[in-house]
Design an enzyme around this catalytic site. Structure first.
Site, PDB file in Angstrom:
ATOM      1  N   ARG A  51      40.751 -67.919  14.211  1.00 53.09           N
ATOM      2  CA  ARG A  51      39.603 -68.804  14.430  1.00 53.09           C
ATOM      3  C   ARG A  51      39.476 -69.219  15.898  1.00 53.09           C
ATOM      4  NH1 ARG A  51      37.287 -70.294   9.513  1.00 53.09           N
ATOM      5  NH2 ARG A  51      38.700 -70.654   7.789  1.00 53.09           N
ATOM      6  N   PHE A  60      33.695 -56.276   9.344  1.00 57.79           N
ATOM      7  CA  PHE A  60      34.280 -57.607   9.197  1.00 57.79           C
ATOM      8  C   PHE A  60      34.805 -58.039  10.554  1.00 57.79           C
ATOM      9  CE2 PHE A  60      37.496 -60.744   8.238  1.00 57.79           C
ATOM     10  CZ  PHE A  60      36.865 -61.503   7.276  1.00 57.79           C
TER      11      PHE A  60
HETATM   12  P1  XMP Z   1      27.401 -64.981   2.626  1.00 63.30           P
HETATM   13  O1  XMP Z   1      27.779 -63.598   2.163  1.00 63.30           O
HETATM   14  O2  XMP Z   1      27.296 -65.951   1.508  1.00 63.30           O
HETATM   15  O3  XMP Z   1      28.692 -65.393   3.354  1.00 63.30           O
HETATM   16  O4  XMP Z   1      26.229 -64.953   3.559  1.00 63.30           O
HETATM   17  C1  XMP Z   1      28.795 -65.997   4.514  1.00 63.30           C
HETATM   18  C2  XMP Z   1      30.236 -66.358   4.652  1.00 63.30           C
HETATM   19  O5  XMP Z   1      31.071 -65.183   4.440  1.00 63.30           O
HETATM   20  C3  XMP Z   1      32.077 -65.129   5.401  1.00 63.30           C
HETATM   21  N1  XMP Z   1      31.946 -63.891   6.174  1.00 63.30           N
HETATM   22  C4  XMP Z   1      32.764 -63.512   7.145  1.00 63.30           C
HETATM   23  N2  XMP Z   1      33.872 -64.096   7.640  1.00 63.30           N
HETATM   24  N3  XMP Z   1      34.103 -62.298   9.154  1.00 63.30           N
HETATM   25  C5  XMP Z   1      34.535 -63.479   8.657  1.00 63.30           C
HETATM   26  O6  XMP Z   1      35.532 -63.994   9.151  1.00 63.30           O
HETATM   27  C6  XMP Z   1      32.999 -61.658   8.700  1.00 63.30           C
HETATM   28  O7  XMP Z   1      32.647 -60.584   9.195  1.00 63.30           O
HETATM   29  C7  XMP Z   1      32.303 -62.308   7.631  1.00 63.30           C
HETATM   30  N4  XMP Z   1      31.186 -61.960   6.947  1.00 63.30           N
HETATM   31  C8  XMP Z   1      31.010 -62.967   6.056  1.00 63.30           C
HETATM   32  C9  XMP Z   1      31.904 -66.359   6.246  1.00 63.30           C
HETATM   33  O8  XMP Z   1      32.781 -67.341   5.773  1.00 63.30           O
HETATM   34  C10 XMP Z   1      30.494 -66.822   6.031  1.00 63.30           C
HETATM   35  O9  XMP Z   1      30.363 -68.209   6.116  1.00 63.30           O
END
Ligand code: XMP
Ligand code: MG
Length: 181
Positions: free
Chosen positions: A164, A151
């Site tokens: 952010r 993450f």
């Molecule tokens: P999916 O799983 O639908 O999700 O492809 C994409 C969204 O999940 C969040 N996301 C993260 N946010 N660090 C973050 O701050 C990460 O490592 C991470 N991995 C997924 C993100 O909002 C993205 O748009």
């Protein structure tokens, strides 16, 4: 300021180089065209701002916001559009810009949703890609940096809305199996 970052994975130069690269490819691919660049809120806003300032082609910008609800810490298939685009994309070339592609649920839902407006084309552009986490088979057309299943935060990516604005990307100290968003 960011003393609770355990490890920096990508510094400002890495991110700048990756963004330069994508901008050059988009400039080449969309020569003479005027794509609609749609940022997925909130995470894409920093990358999108960096990207469009490097483009030499004409383009317009819009945003879309989606939330996946259900279990709080994992993206789920229950994606919902919570803020829509205001551009008529019928017949237009669309580039969807994301901060990170993880399971693929969010982007596959958004691209299918946008296809409903009959654009001429849709491509996906993401600053980060975690292909090892993919559940929905979706491939980005433009990828900045491929990363592991950690993450990460910074450059638009948040943990509880924090980090952010961090100009580099790293792993927060609280990184654990539970923090996966
Ligand atoms: P999916 O799983 O639908 O999700 O492809 C994409 C969204 O999940 C969040 N996301 C993260 N946010 N660090 C973050 O701050 C990460 O490592 C991470 N991995 C997924 C993100 O909002 C993205 O748009
Ligand atoms: Mg996001």
């Amino acid at each position: 300021m960011y003393e609770d970052i355990e490890q920096i994975l990508f510094d400002e130069v890495d991110i700048s180089n990756a963004t330069d690269d994508i901008a050059q490819r988009i400039d080449n691919d969309y020569k003479g065209k005027c794509p609609v660049i749609i940022g997925v809120l909130k995470g894409s806003f920093i990358f999108l701002a960096d990207l469009v300032r490097r483009l030499n082609i004409d383009f317009t910008v819009d945003f879309i916001k989606a939330s996946s609800y259900g279990e709080r810490t994992e993206s789920t298939g229950n994606v919902k559009i919570t803020s829509d685009i205001s551009t008529d994309i019928k017949g237009k070339d669309v580039i969807v810009v994301e901060d990170i592609l993880d399971t693929g649920y969010t982007l596959s839902y958004i691209t299918e949703y946008l296809r409903g407006f009959s654009p001429h084309s849709i491509r996906i552009c993401t600053l980060f890609d975690k292909p090892g986490r993919r559940i929905v088979p979706i491939k980005p057309d433009y990828t900045g940096i491929v990363t592991d299943d950690l993450f990460i935060v910074g450059c638009g990516l948040d943990y509880n809305e924090k980090y952010r604005g961090m100009p580099y990307v790293g792993v927060p100290k609280k990184q654990s199996k539970k923090i996966k968003e």
